[in-house]
Design an enzyme around this catalytic site. Structure first.
Site, PDB file in Angstrom:
ATOM      1  N   SER A   1      19.768  32.705  60.070  1.00  0.00           N
ATOM      2  CA  SER A   1      19.889  31.246  60.133  1.00  0.00           C
ATOM      3  C   SER A   1      20.321  30.676  61.480  1.00  0.00           C
ATOM      4  O   SER A   1      20.179  29.471  61.707  1.00  0.00           O
ATOM      5  CB  SER A   1      20.849  30.746  59.048  1.00  0.00           C
TER       6      SER A   1
ATOM      7  N   LYS B   1      26.940  22.015  61.778  1.00  0.00           N
ATOM      8  CA  LYS B   1      26.039  22.111  60.625  1.00  0.00           C
ATOM      9  C   LYS B   1      26.729  21.521  59.393  1.00  0.00           C
ATOM     10  O   LYS B   1      27.946  21.686  59.239  1.00  0.00           O
ATOM     11  CB  LYS B   1      25.695  23.595  60.426  1.00  0.00           C
TER      12      LYS B   1
ATOM     13  N   SER C   1      18.381  28.573  58.637  1.00  0.00           N
ATOM     14  CA  SER C   1      18.723  27.308  58.032  1.00  0.00           C
ATOM     15  C   SER C   1      19.440  26.352  58.982  1.00  0.00           C
ATOM     16  O   SER C   1      19.589  25.171  58.651  1.00  0.00           O
ATOM     17  CB  SER C   1      19.607  27.551  56.797  1.00  0.00           C
TER      18      SER C   1
END
Ligand SMILES: *[C@@H]1O[C@H](CO)[C@@H](O)[C@H](O)[C@H]1NC(C)=O
Ligand SMILES: *[C@@H]1O[C@H](CO)[C@@H](O)[C@H](O)[C@H]1NC(C)=O
Ligand SMILES: *[C@@H]1O[C@H](CO)[C@@H](O)[C@H](O)[C@H]1NC(C)=O
Ligand SMILES: *[C@@H]1O[C@H](CO)[C@@H](O)[C@H](O)[C@H]1NC(C)=O
Length: 511
Positions: free
Chosen positions: A211, A106, A187
């Site tokens: 997330s 990420k 996310s």
């Protein structure tokens, strides 16, 4: 036009390259697990270089549609060639685990290489990190190839309360590969989509509240949200050190367990939390918990009545999950149903308390992160807010105002209000989730989707999301197994048991 022509020539070359890959062996990379890839390496049916070339081609083809990847590592092919050489030379650690396996991380996880670490924001585009994040060091030690950076909700969904999930200024809106109109959730959106759509073997996401678990559920992948501190947060663009955690997002529980094994453990740059949580790591690792019969005798809690902990009497959701409850029972689990919580209002206060505590924690943690960068256009939350105002069009400030940033900027450390909020959170965990788990001697609480993410988030508890099916229009959904701190070995047994009994995940349709 000229650019487009160049791009199509480039694509043709990549396609031709990929045809060579396919011709040279009978190994199909799509959907391949880590075990299958390692076996193919051993039988000389595949090289790490082939694998990386294949995924780069997949990214070229699919990323304009899915927007799951922000950057590809220019050194990935070189790293793969090195891994192939190490395997030839029988270097220790080669030929097993993550050695030679491409990983996407990420974009809030620092890598000290040619890639940027930006949380999707232009504000951090020219920043330089001091070193790899703790988890990236561990990935490199295991021989994994850092293929690139996965897209995300900008600032991990902590800038704006009305920005769509999976949107960031740099990569724009990520798209769910199963149903394009379906919320891909966030996310860690790109981390989920990239593994779902076979753009990489495995990926890393991060979670503060939902997330990892939510995009895993929405994009039909397995996500492990580890106990806070089990994985290092050093070098991760933070929200709250009390809740932040880094975990695997993969197509199978086994792959996720390989990744977990590689990234857990002590890190001197996140010393207090990782030392404390080290006691939870099993001496011989997590892989031995991938055992058939893992559901036998497991006490699994189901709270039908409460939305926060489960189903909220929602008949449609309950109907979807009844067959899974049967499967769990048939495989030897003991289901403890209709669990009650006293003092529910007392626990509901947690949402407000979480909001108050995290706002203050974010400002302190982000300012620390920005100050530690070698160079950076922004050095504080105030700088980031000013940057966003200055480049309002680029950062879509009118469409997605920076309300959470502004609220956080107004805070001033952990004062009286924040202390009260933190006390409320401790109480909500103690008299809520922990009490239910302990009183009923539960191994795990079973909940739909990422419904219980806040309950797990505020106490730093682990959870695993496993694909649980598709609605009639193809929307994926997951089932979540949550447990007390350090219960990953048990949760892996339960999740693996469920996955092996149901085997529900299927790749997304061709775009
Ligand atoms: C990092 O960002 C710079 C722009 O500041 C860009 O030129 C470079 O290509 C980026 N790195 C990668 C690997 O995309
Ligand atoms: C250390 O672990 C204990 C549980 O064993 C936990 O209650 C405590 O909050 C942890 N402390 C830190 C700093 O993580
Ligand atoms: C769910 O149903 C039970 C039993 O009918 C009821 O006591 C409870 O209040 C309901 N919960 C919610 C959130 O509606
Ligand atoms: C803490 O909880 C009490 C109720 O138990 C509530 O009145 C108060 O507003 C909460 N404080 C914060 C800061 O969330």
């Amino acid at each position: 036009m000229h650019k487009k022509m160049l791009a199509s020539v480039f694509l043709m070359i990549l396609l031709l390259q990929s045809m060579n890959v396919v011709e040279s062996s009978d190994f199909i990379i799509q959907e391949a697990t880590i075990d299958e890839i390692q076996a193919a390496f051993k039988q000389n049916k595949l090289t790490s270089e082939n694998l990386v070339q294949f995924y780069i081609q997949q990214i070229q083809k699919l990323n304009p549609i899915y927007r799951a990847v922000i950057e590809v590592n220019p050194d990935a092919v070189h790293q793969a060639m090195k891994a192939d050489q190490e395997r030839k030379d029988k270097v220790p650690k080669s030929g097993v685990g993550l050695h030679g396996i491409p990983v996407l991380i990420k974009d809030n996880i620092a890598s000290k290489d040619k890639m940027n670490t930006t949380a999707g924001s232009y504000a951090l585009l020219k920043s330089v990190v001091a070193q790899d994040a703790g988890v990236v060091k561990k990935l490199r030690d295991s021989g994994a190839i850092i293929l690139g950076k996965a897209s995300l909700s900008e600032w991990s969904q902590y800038r704006s309360s009305n920005a769509p999930k999976g949107w960031n200024a740099r990569a724009e809106q990520a798209v769910n590969p199963y149903v394009a109109t379906l919320d891909p959730c966030g996310s860690s959106t790109g981390s989920a989509i990239s593994v779902a759509a076979n753009m990489v073997s495995v990926s890393l996401g991060t979670e503060t509240d939902g997330s990892i678990l939510c995009p895993s559920s929405a994009n039909s992948v397995v996500g492990i949200k580890p106990t806070v501190g089990l994985t290092s947060r050093a070098g991760v663009i933070p929200i709250s050190h009390r809740q932040d955690t880094v975990g695997p997002m993969c197509r199978t529980v086994t792959d996720a367990t390989y990744v977990l094994d590689a990234i857990v453990g002590y890190d001197e740059n996140d010393a207090v939390a990782t030392r404390n949580a080290s006691k939870y790591i099993p001496k011989s690792g997590y892989l031995k918990h991938l055992k058939l019969g893992g559901l036998k005798g497991k006490r699994l809690g189901i709270m039908r009545a409460y939305p926060l902990f489960g189903f909220g009497n929602d008949t449609e959701t309950l109907n979807k999950f009844e067959k899974h409850f049967d499967t769990l029972r048939q495989n030897g689990a003991i289901l403890i149903e209709n669990l009650e919580i006293n003092n529910f209002n007392h626990i509901l206060i947690m949402f407000n308390s979480e909001y108050i505590a995290v706002a203050a924690e974010f400002k302190v943690a982000l300012n620390d992160y920005l100050m530690e960068l070698v160079t950076s256009p922004v050095r504080s939350l105030a700088d980031v807010i000013a940057f966003n105002n200055k480049y309002a069009d680029l950062e879509k400030i009118k469409e997605y105002p920076q309300d959470l940033f502004l609220a956080a900027e107004k805070t001033n450390g952990i004062g009286k209000l924040e202390k009260e909020a933190l006390m409320n959170l401790t109480k909500a965990s103690k008299y809520g989730f922990e009490k239910v788990m302990i009183d009923n001697k539960l191994d795990a609480l079973v909940t739909p989707y990422a419904q219980s993410s806040s309950v797990l988030a505020i106490g730093g508890y682990p959870g695993i999301s496993v694909p649980a099916g598709y609605d009639k229009n193809g929307d994926p959904y997951g089932i979540c197994f949550g447990g007390l701190k350090g219960s990953e070995p048990t949760l892996i047994e339960v999740a693996y048991g469920f996955e092996q009994a149901t085997n529900l995940r299927k790749p997304p349709p061709m775009p």
